[in-house]
Motif scaffolding. Structure first.
Motif, short mmCIF file in Angstrom:
data_model
loop_
_atom_site.label_atom_id
_atom_site.label_comp_id
_atom_site.label_asym_id
_atom_site.label_seq_id
_atom_site.Cartn_x
_atom_site.Cartn_y
_atom_site.Cartn_z
N ILE A 1 0.86 -1.19 0.00
CA ILE A 1 0.00 0.00 0.00
C ILE A 1 0.89 1.24 0.00
O ILE A 1 1.79 1.37 0.83
CB ILE A 1 -0.94 -0.02 1.22
N THR A 2 0.63 2.14 -0.94
CA THR A 2 1.44 3.36 -1.07
C THR A 2 0.69 4.56 -0.50
O THR A 2 -0.49 4.49 -0.16
CB THR A 2 1.75 3.63 -2.56
N MET B 1 -3.57 5.70 -0.15
CA MET B 1 -4.24 6.14 1.07
C MET B 1 -5.10 7.39 0.85
O MET B 1 -5.86 7.78 1.73
CB MET B 1 -3.20 6.43 2.16
N LYS B 2 -4.99 7.99 -0.34
CA LYS B 2 -5.80 9.17 -0.63
C LYS B 2 -7.27 8.78 -0.65
O LYS B 2 -7.63 7.76 -1.23
CB LYS B 2 -5.38 9.77 -1.98
N HIS B 3 -8.13 9.57 -0.05
CA HIS B 3 -9.57 9.29 0.07
C HIS B 3 -9.84 7.98 0.83
O HIS B 3 -10.84 7.30 0.61
CB HIS B 3 -10.24 9.19 -1.31
N ASP C 1 -4.03 -10.92 9.22
CA ASP C 1 -2.65 -10.48 9.50
C ASP C 1 -1.93 -9.85 8.32
O ASP C 1 -0.70 -9.83 8.27
CB ASP C 1 -1.81 -11.66 10.06
N VAL C 2 -2.67 -9.38 7.33
CA VAL C 2 -2.07 -8.61 6.23
C VAL C 2 -2.91 -7.37 5.98
O VAL C 2 -4.13 -7.38 6.19
CB VAL C 2 -1.95 -9.43 4.92
N ASP C 3 -2.27 -6.29 5.56
CA ASP C 3 -3.00 -5.06 5.25
C ASP C 3 -3.72 -5.22 3.91
O ASP C 3 -3.11 -5.67 2.94
CB ASP C 3 -2.04 -3.86 5.16
N ARG C 4 -4.99 -4.85 3.88
CA ARG C 4 -5.77 -4.97 2.66
C ARG C 4 -6.64 -3.72 2.45
O ARG C 4 -7.14 -3.12 3.41
CB ARG C 4 -6.67 -6.20 2.70
N LEU C 5 -6.82 -3.36 1.17
CA LEU C 5 -7.69 -2.25 0.82
C LEU C 5 -9.14 -2.73 0.87
O LEU C 5 -9.46 -3.82 0.39
CB LEU C 5 -7.36 -1.74 -0.58
N ALA C 6 -10.01 -1.89 1.42
CA ALA C 6 -11.41 -2.29 1.58
C ALA C 6 -12.33 -1.11 1.27
O ALA C 6 -11.89 0.04 1.18
CB ALA C 6 -11.67 -2.81 2.99
N LYS D 1 -13.80 4.41 1.73
CA LYS D 1 -12.71 3.52 1.35
C LYS D 1 -11.78 3.42 2.55
O LYS D 1 -11.63 4.40 3.31
CB LYS D 1 -11.97 4.07 0.14
N SER D 2 -11.15 2.26 2.74
CA SER D 2 -10.40 2.06 3.98
C SER D 2 -9.22 1.11 3.77
O SER D 2 -9.06 0.50 2.71
CB SER D 2 -11.32 1.49 5.06
N VAL D 3 -8.41 1.00 4.82
CA VAL D 3 -7.37 -0.03 4.91
C VAL D 3 -7.66 -0.80 6.19
O VAL D 3 -7.88 -0.20 7.24
CB VAL D 3 -5.95 0.56 4.99
#
Length: 927
Positions: free
Chosen positions: A429-430, A434-436, A524-529, A549-551
């Motif tokens: 994830i960059t 993370m924008k919006h 246990d991993v970061d994911r876009l949601a 939108k979230s992480v």
């Protein structure tokens, strides 16, 4: 170079308009032959083989290229169509507008003649041009045409020319290619001295005039699976009158094939008939023996109540053929050395196809693909040709390929063009991502899914807020972040429409890197949601709704059983378990409220196979166990879908992609009402609420399974839920959920509809930008049409996979005896459900070559009296279950009555030879 043509055209208003057509001719298009100095070595588009291989042709012994005319290309390629074929052909064509080969239409010359001449000019130009290559690299160009005049003119002009058949027959090293030649015309290849069976199809111009004037009706031809002498035509248009027309008898079906668009003539009411309840399968009669056909047609005509008569007609012409390649088996001719055989399609709705092949001995007992070429008036069956050998009948890989092809499930590996749009690995994830987007990685989020699930779409959380209220979140994989509108990955996902789950295989809608990795909400991993978050009180009433939108970082990936164990445990009180208990408590309230509002709780037995770890054959078959946690996840998915549907419709009243479930017509409920009445129960079907209440009251202390049976039967009465564009429909209501509006948001990894909904929601909250197709209601309507088709085909493919694995299970298990309940009674059979296996099947009481029992059928009760025993819907019986392998093409689960005992009908408990009895071919599995 520019060429222009000017002509005058009269307008509707009576004026004259000057039309100028311009042709831009290029002199920079290469011939495609490598090493051609005349073209400067530069080639736009595909390049020809450096040295064409010698195909061992007796007509053209030297290396050569082939130049087929348009009709050969279309007829031979289209008849053997498979996914990607046309794209492959199109990609090999030279760019248009070459200066050397451009041909203008001459005075008095029609368009076809001009096109024929243009192809001859191209062939001649190529042969002259290729002489400029070195002597050892000078291939010929051979012109292939089935047009006699075109061939004669080519030969006169010094162009080597042959028909497709002449050339194929000259390939001595590949004699099997002759089998793949398409017949030349619809009426071609007629049977020698065959008498006319069918009436002539009217030409398209007459059909169009007749439809416009109301003499004929246009519709989709739908053949019956159970009776090859009966079909219906679903009439196109908005009229409710004569929406469906029955066709009975071969001559009235008049060579139409399932899914063809046809024109029908409606008979006067005095000639209307009732749908037949007789099961008739084509047993492959002699082509000239029509007396047996006429005898069978007389069986269809029985005395019936006038209310049962339906609009009836006959096919007068074909507007559009919807033929496709068909999977099935060769029925080898009994005549020694015969090259003419019948092909039996796997789909019973398709007639047998007459093909010519020299490979009959090799193809016998194998699944093959055949294409239809035409259907002459004097042939009992259509003509076709062999396309492909798929493999041995009964092998898992072969049968899986067949069911995917038969249900039009796209299952080819993803192309490099599609894969090129995947993120490069390693991915992370960059800051731009993370924008919006809101960081929710601190929340105690977890997922709950079936065991073995790798494409995890959704995760949940529940926590108490400082003000005493509860925060509940549904977090959905942000697939639309990775699949951008219009690229090859998006187009392929849209084409596939849905992931297809078979018993041992998953056909992904998106590549595995997304479905099982980057989009899957693993722990246990970061994911876009994409998150839908509610603030609720403890009575599950929504106070606020937020979309963002979230992480996230899931803290646990649980199965339904593991989540249930945590909820029920007296010792576990960690954050995950506390969250699950809060969710479960709210879900129960939400479900109760939904049911109070009229939502239906129906039943449909689902089965789970336990596979052998080495052979991967099914070793056990059980109905799926449902826990509270199944319902918990379902409630929050439903709530998220409804919340998102409201939001996107508020923002895009004309362009929202929604899902509706139409209310069934009253006639659909007749079987349910009659069945309940036979058990002295009343079912009210006026509204969804009255139906739900009736089903809740329909209990029997002495027959606890009765309520489940009623709910299973009620499921069969329902209409299919469909996707639609809000700007193209006024009825949004979802009947089964008793919701005024609904959509699909929660499964974007496996449903393309959800990706569109994510895009709409992202635009609505300012998290992404729109694009023209997203707000084009006609484009959205087209997407919905494909999604509905793909969803339906996926369901059929899944059922076919279950049926095949059920056959494998009983093949190894042998004959078993189980308790069953009657779901339907027919004129000559009962349809039963076996709760232990969730299996449905038909027990027939009339068999070929056996004395017919005394049968009395009563449609009103409904009941079936066999000798002195009366069967009602929901009666308990005992049946034998076995695999009938007497027909390799249609192996099936067969059932026979054990109890109650009826002399001459019921079978004893110790049957050992039922698999091989020849008179059992009409027993069938109905799913």
């Amino acid at each position: 170079m520019l060429k222009s043509k000017t002509f005058l055209k009269k307008t509707r208003a009576g004026g004259v308009m000057k039309i100028v057509r311009e042709h831009y001719l290029r002199d920079d298009i290469g011939c495609g032959a490598p090493g051609c100095s005349a073209c400067g070595g530069a080639h736009e588009g595909p390049v020809l083989e450096p040295q064409p291989q010698d195909p061992a042709s007796t007509l053209c012994p030297s290396p050569h290229y082939l130049l087929p005319d348009t009709n050969v290309l279309l007829h031979q390629i289209v008849s053997a169509w498979r996914p990607g074929t046309w794209a492959c052909v199109a990609s090999s064509l030279r760019p248009p507008g070459s200066l050397e080969t451009y041909v203008e239409q001459e005075q008095g010359e029609n368009a076809n003649d001009r096109n024929d001449r243009a192809i001859r000019v191209a062939a001649k130009w190529y042969n002259e041009h290729l002489k400029k290559l070195s002597a050892e690299n000078q291939p010929q160009v051979i012109f292939i045409t089935n047009d006699r005049k075109n061939k004669e003119k080519a030969v006169e002009e010094g162009i080597p020319a042959f028909t497709c058949e002449e050339y194929i027959k000259s390939l001595t090293a590949n004699p099997e290619l002759i089998d793949r030649l398409a017949c030349l015309s619809e009426e071609g290849n007629e049977i020698e001295s065959g008498k006319i069976i069918f009436s002539e199809h009217l030409p398209l111009s007459k059909l169009q005039q007749g439809i416009k004037s109301g003499i004929y009706l246009q519709g989709t031809f739908r053949a019956s699976r159970e009776n090859y002498l009966e079909a219906t035509v679903w009439i196109h248009g908005d009229t409710e009158e004569n929406k469906e027309i029955i066709l009975q008898g071969l001559k009235h079906l008049n060579r139409a094939i399932h899914e063809d668009i046809v024109a029908v003539e409606l008979f006067p009411k005095s000639q209307w008939v009732a749908p037949s309840s007789v099961v008739l399968h084509d047993e492959g009669q002699n082509e000239d023996d029509m007396e047996k056909e006429e005898e069978k047609e007389r069986m269809l005509k029985t005395t019936v109540n006038e209310k049962m008569l339906k609009p009836t007609g006959r096919v007068v012409g074909i507007i559009k053929r919807n033929w496709r390649p068909y999977c099935g088996m060769l029925s080898k001719s009994g005549i020694k050395e015969s090259r003419r055989h019948l092909f039996t399609p796997a789909d019973r709705r398709i007639p047998r196809i007459r093909i010519e092949t020299r490979q009959a001995s090799t193809l016998e007992g194998r699944r093959i693909i055949v294409a239809i070429d035409g259907w002459p008036r004097n042939s009992r069956y259509p003509n076709g040709h062999f396309v492909k050998n798929l493999g041995d009948v009964g092998e898992k890989e072969t049968e899986t390929e067949v069911l995917l092809l038969e249900h039009d499930v796209p299952h080819q590996p993803f192309s490099q063009a599609v894969l090129s749009f995947l993120p490069k690995m390693p991915w992370s994830i960059t800051e731009k991502d993370m924008k919006h987007r809101v960081d929710l990685r601190h929340l105690c989020v977890c997922s709950v899914d079936p065991p073995g699930c790798t494409d995890i779409d959704d995760a949940l959380h529940c926590r108490e807020l400082e003000n005493g209220n509860l925060e509940v979140g549904v977090h959905i994989a942000d697939v639309s972040h990775f699949i951008r509108p219009g690229n090859a990955l998006d187009q392929e996902s849209a084409r596939r429409g849905t992931t297809v789950y078979l018993c041992e295989k998953r056909i992904d809608m998106v590549p595995e890197l997304l479905s099982s990795n980057l989009c899957s909400l693993r722990c246990d991993v970061d994911r876009l949601a994409f998150s839908c978050i509610w603030e609720m009180n403890h009575n599950a009433e929504i106070l606020r709704t937020k979309f963002t939108k979230s992480v996230i970082n899931s803290k646990a990936s649980l199965t339904y059983a593991e989540a249930q164990m945590r909820i029920d445990s007296a010792t576990m009180n960690d954050d995950i378990t506390t969250s699950l208990r809060g969710l479960n408590k709210l879900a129960k309230i939400l479900k109760r409220r939904r049911i109070e509002n009229g939502a239906l709780t129906l039943s449909s037995p689902e089965v789970r196979f336990h596979m052998d770890s080495e052979t991967h054959d099914p070793i056990d078959l059980q109905t799926k166990e449902l826990r509270e946690t199944n319902s918990m996840v379902e409630e929050f998915m439903l709530l998220a879908n409804i919340s998102v549907a409201k939001k996107i419709h508020e923002e895009f009243s004309e362009h929202a992609l929604l899902r509706k479930h139409p209310a069934p017509p009253p006639s659909n409920y007749e079987i349910l009402v009659k069945a309940a009445k036979s058990k002295n129960l009343e079912i009210n079907t006026d509204t969804a609420k009255s139906l739900a209440d009736s089903l809740d009251r329909a209990e029997s202390p002495v027959f606890p399974y009765l309520n489940t049976l009623l709910r299973i039967l009620a499921t069969r009465c329902m209409m299919q839920a469909v996707y639609f564009c809000s700007g193209m429909d006024n009825d949004f209501h979802h009947y089964g959920l008793a919701s005024p509006i609904y959509t699909h948001f929660t499964s974007p990894i496996r449903r393309y509809a959800d990706i569109i909904v994510h895009r709409l929601l992202a635009v609505a909250i300012g998290a992404d930008c729109t694009y023209p197709e997203l707000t084009d209601k006609h484009k959205l309507a087209d997407i919905c049409k494909n999604l509905n088709y793909r969803h339906k085909m996926a369901q059929y493919a899944q059922r076919a996979s279950v049926a095949f694995h059920t056959q494998l299970f009983f093949k190894s298990k042998g004959i078993v005896s189980e308790e069953a309940y009657i779901l339907f009674v027919r004129k000559n059979a009962i349809v039963v459900l076996i709760p232990k296996y969730g299996l449905e099947g038909t027990v027939f009481f009339e068999e070929k070559d056996k004395p017919k029992p005394r049968l009395i059928y009563d449609d009103e009760i409904p009941s079936l009296k066999i000798e002195d025993t009366v069967f009602h819907v929901f009666d308990k019986v005992k049946v034998k279950i076995m695999l009938d392998s007497s027909n390799l093409q249609h192996q099936k689960i067969r059932m026979a009555l054990v109890e109650p005992q009826i002399p001459g009908i019921s079978v004893p408990m110790d049957i050992s030879n039922m698999d091989s009895e020849p008179g059992k071919k009409k027993r069938k599995l109905e799913k």
